[in-house]
Motif scaffolding. Structure first.
Motif, PDB file in Angstrom:
ATOM      1  N   ALA A 183       0.829  -1.205   0.000  1.00  0.00           N
ATOM      2  CA  ALA A 183       0.000   0.000   0.000  1.00  0.00           C
ATOM      3  C   ALA A 183       0.865   1.257   0.000  1.00  0.00           C
ATOM      4  N   ARG A 184       1.967   1.205   0.737  1.00  0.00           N
ATOM      5  CA  ARG A 184       2.881   2.357   0.780  1.00  0.00           C
ATOM      6  C   ARG A 184       3.491   2.612  -0.597  1.00  0.00           C
ATOM      7  N   GLN A 185       3.954   1.561  -1.251  1.00  0.00           N
ATOM      8  CA  GLN A 185       4.578   1.706  -2.561  1.00  0.00           C
ATOM      9  C   GLN A 185       3.578   2.199  -3.595  1.00  0.00           C
ATOM     10  N   LYS A 186       2.357   1.658  -3.554  1.00  0.00           N
ATOM     11  CA  LYS A 186       1.342   2.074  -4.521  1.00  0.00           C
ATOM     12  C   LYS A 186       0.992   3.547  -4.375  1.00  0.00           C
ATOM     13  N   SER A 187       0.906   4.023  -3.136  1.00  0.00           N
ATOM     14  CA  SER A 187       0.548   5.429  -2.944  1.00  0.00           C
ATOM     15  C   SER A 187       1.713   6.355  -3.297  1.00  0.00           C
ATOM     16  N   GLU A 188       2.928   5.969  -2.999  1.00  0.00           N
ATOM     17  CA  GLU A 188       4.077   6.820  -3.314  1.00  0.00           C
ATOM     18  C   GLU A 188       4.400   6.827  -4.802  1.00  0.00           C
ATOM     19  N   ASN A 189       3.971   5.826  -5.552  1.00  0.00           N
ATOM     20  CA  ASN A 189       4.198   5.791  -6.997  1.00  0.00           C
ATOM     21  C   ASN A 189       3.446   6.901  -7.725  1.00  0.00           C
ATOM     22  N   ILE A 190       2.395   7.420  -7.114  1.00  0.00           N
ATOM     23  CA  ILE A 190       1.580   8.438  -7.786  1.00  0.00           C
ATOM     24  C   ILE A 190       2.408   9.677  -8.105  1.00  0.00           C
ATOM     25  N   THR A 191       3.247  10.097  -7.182  1.00  0.00           N
ATOM     26  CA  THR A 191       4.031  11.321  -7.429  1.00  0.00           C
ATOM     27  C   THR A 191       5.522  11.065  -7.597  1.00  0.00           C
ATOM     28  N   SER A 192       5.948   9.812  -7.651  1.00  0.00           N
ATOM     29  CA  SER A 192       7.387   9.557  -7.797  1.00  0.00           C
ATOM     30  C   SER A 192       7.874   9.831  -9.218  1.00  0.00           C
ATOM     31  N   VAL A 193       7.090   9.477 -10.223  1.00  0.00           N
ATOM     32  CA  VAL A 193       7.454   9.735 -11.621  1.00  0.00           C
ATOM     33  C   VAL A 193       6.254  10.364 -12.303  1.00  0.00           C
ATOM     34  N   LEU A 194       6.403  11.630 -12.706  1.00  0.00           N
ATOM     35  CA  LEU A 194       5.292  12.304 -13.367  1.00  0.00           C
ATOM     36  C   LEU A 194       5.284  11.998 -14.856  1.00  0.00           C
ATOM     37  N   TYR A 195       4.098  11.950 -15.408  1.00  0.00           N
ATOM     38  CA  TYR A 195       3.857  11.718 -16.824  1.00  0.00           C
ATOM     39  C   TYR A 195       4.507  10.428 -17.332  1.00  0.00           C
ATOM     40  N   PRO A 196       4.042   9.292 -16.834  1.00  0.00           N
ATOM     41  CA  PRO A 196       4.588   8.022 -17.326  1.00  0.00           C
ATOM     42  C   PRO A 196       4.106   7.737 -18.748  1.00  0.00           C
ATOM     43  N   ASN A 197       4.766   6.800 -19.391  1.00  0.00           N
ATOM     44  CA  ASN A 197       4.348   6.371 -20.716  1.00  0.00           C
ATOM     45  C   ASN A 197       2.976   5.727 -20.588  1.00  0.00           C
ATOM     46  N   ASP A 198       2.015   6.221 -21.357  1.00  0.00           N
ATOM     47  CA  ASP A 198       0.663   5.714 -21.211  1.00  0.00           C
ATOM     48  C   ASP A 198       0.228   4.808 -22.365  1.00  0.00           C
ATOM     49  N   GLU A 199       1.180   4.085 -22.932  1.00  0.00           N
ATOM     50  CA  GLU A 199       0.821   3.123 -23.973  1.00  0.00           C
ATOM     51  C   GLU A 199       0.241   1.854 -23.376  1.00  0.00           C
ATOM     52  N   SER A 200       0.635   1.520 -22.151  1.00  0.00           N
ATOM     53  CA  SER A 200       0.091   0.327 -21.490  1.00  0.00           C
ATOM     54  C   SER A 200      -1.063   0.735 -20.576  1.00  0.00           C
ATOM     55  N   TYR A 201      -1.841  -0.260 -20.161  1.00  0.00           N
ATOM     56  CA  TYR A 201      -2.974   0.006 -19.272  1.00  0.00           C
ATOM     57  C   TYR A 201      -2.503   0.561 -17.934  1.00  0.00           C
ATOM     58  N   SER A 202      -1.421   0.013 -17.383  1.00  0.00           N
ATOM     59  CA  SER A 202      -0.934   0.495 -16.084  1.00  0.00           C
ATOM     60  C   SER A 202      -0.423   1.930 -16.183  1.00  0.00           C
ATOM     61  N   GLY A 203       0.165   2.297 -17.320  1.00  0.00           N
ATOM     62  CA  GLY A 203       0.613   3.673 -17.519  1.00  0.00           C
ATOM     63  C   GLY A 203      -0.559   4.636 -17.602  1.00  0.00           C
ATOM     64  N   LYS A 204      -1.627   4.222 -18.287  1.00  0.00           N
ATOM     65  CA  LYS A 204      -2.823   5.059 -18.372  1.00  0.00           C
ATOM     66  C   LYS A 204      -3.477   5.209 -17.002  1.00  0.00           C
ATOM     67  N   GLU A 205      -3.502   4.118 -16.246  1.00  0.00           N
ATOM     68  CA  GLU A 205      -4.092   4.171 -14.909  1.00  0.00           C
ATOM     69  C   GLU A 205      -3.290   5.100 -14.003  1.00  0.00           C
ATOM     70  N   LEU A 206      -1.965   5.011 -14.048  1.00  0.00           N
ATOM     71  CA  LEU A 206      -1.123   5.873 -13.227  1.00  0.00           C
ATOM     72  C   LEU A 206      -1.274   7.331 -13.631  1.00  0.00           C
ATOM     73  N   ARG A 207      -1.338   7.602 -14.922  1.00  0.00           N
ATOM     74  CA  ARG A 207      -1.500   8.988 -15.382  1.00  0.00           C
ATOM     75  C   ARG A 207      -2.834   9.562 -14.906  1.00  0.00           C
ATOM     76  N   LEU A 208      -3.893   8.772 -14.973  1.00  0.00           N
ATOM     77  CA  LEU A 208      -5.208   9.224 -14.506  1.00  0.00           C
ATOM     78  C   LEU A 208      -5.196   9.455 -12.997  1.00  0.00           C
ATOM     79  N   LYS A 209      -4.535   8.580 -12.258  1.00  0.00           N
ATOM     80  CA  LYS A 209      -4.409   8.774 -10.810  1.00  0.00           C
ATOM     81  C   LYS A 209      -3.654  10.058 -10.495  1.00  0.00           C
ATOM     82  N   GLN A 210      -2.591  10.320 -11.248  1.00  0.00           N
ATOM     83  CA  GLN A 210      -1.810  11.535 -11.023  1.00  0.00           C
ATOM     84  C   GLN A 210      -2.644  12.781 -11.286  1.00  0.00           C
TER      85      GLN A 210
END
Length: 114
Positions: free
Chosen positions: A71-98
């Motif tokens: 849970a700690r890693q998942k929450s800290e990933n939101i602001t650790s790397v901004l604007y990830p590559n959104d070609e994959s589903y996980s990248g799109k999900e992270l970008r939307l979360k950000q």
């Protein structure tokens, strides 16, 4: 809060609450930016995502050390790397979360100040 579900009140009142999901706390960091050739400074507010619980002790005591920190890693990933590559589903999900996280934190900050 990410994910979860809406639960309606069963007493007949038109009230609902959001339950479950991942809780994330927004922590503000203010940086003073001096102006060039002036005595003025501006405040640049940056946001960091932190978990509401640092460690799940039940999982840790059961021997699931990776799961205890998940849970700690998942929450800290939101602001650790901004604007990830959104070609994959996980990248799109992270970008939307950000986007949601940064807008929600900023709007809440504005509404609390004024």
């Amino acid at each position: 809060r990410f994910f979860g579900k809406v639960v309606h009140d069963e007493t007949g009142a038109k009230q609902a609450s959001w339950e479950g999901g991942d809780l994330v706390q927004a922590v503000a960091y203010d940086n003073l930016i001096p102006g060039h050739g002036t005595r003025n400074t501006l405040n640049l507010r940056l946001w960091a995502s932190k978990p509401t619980r640092q460690l799940d002790m039940a999982l840790f005591n059961a021997g699931d050390y990776q799961g205890a920190l998940e849970a700690r890693q998942k929450s800290e990933n939101i602001t650790s790397v901004l604007y990830p590559n959104d070609e994959s589903y996980s990248g799109k999900e992270l970008r939307l979360k950000q986007q949601y996280f940064l807008v929600a934190a900023t709007l809440r900050d504005i509404l609390e100040r004024f």
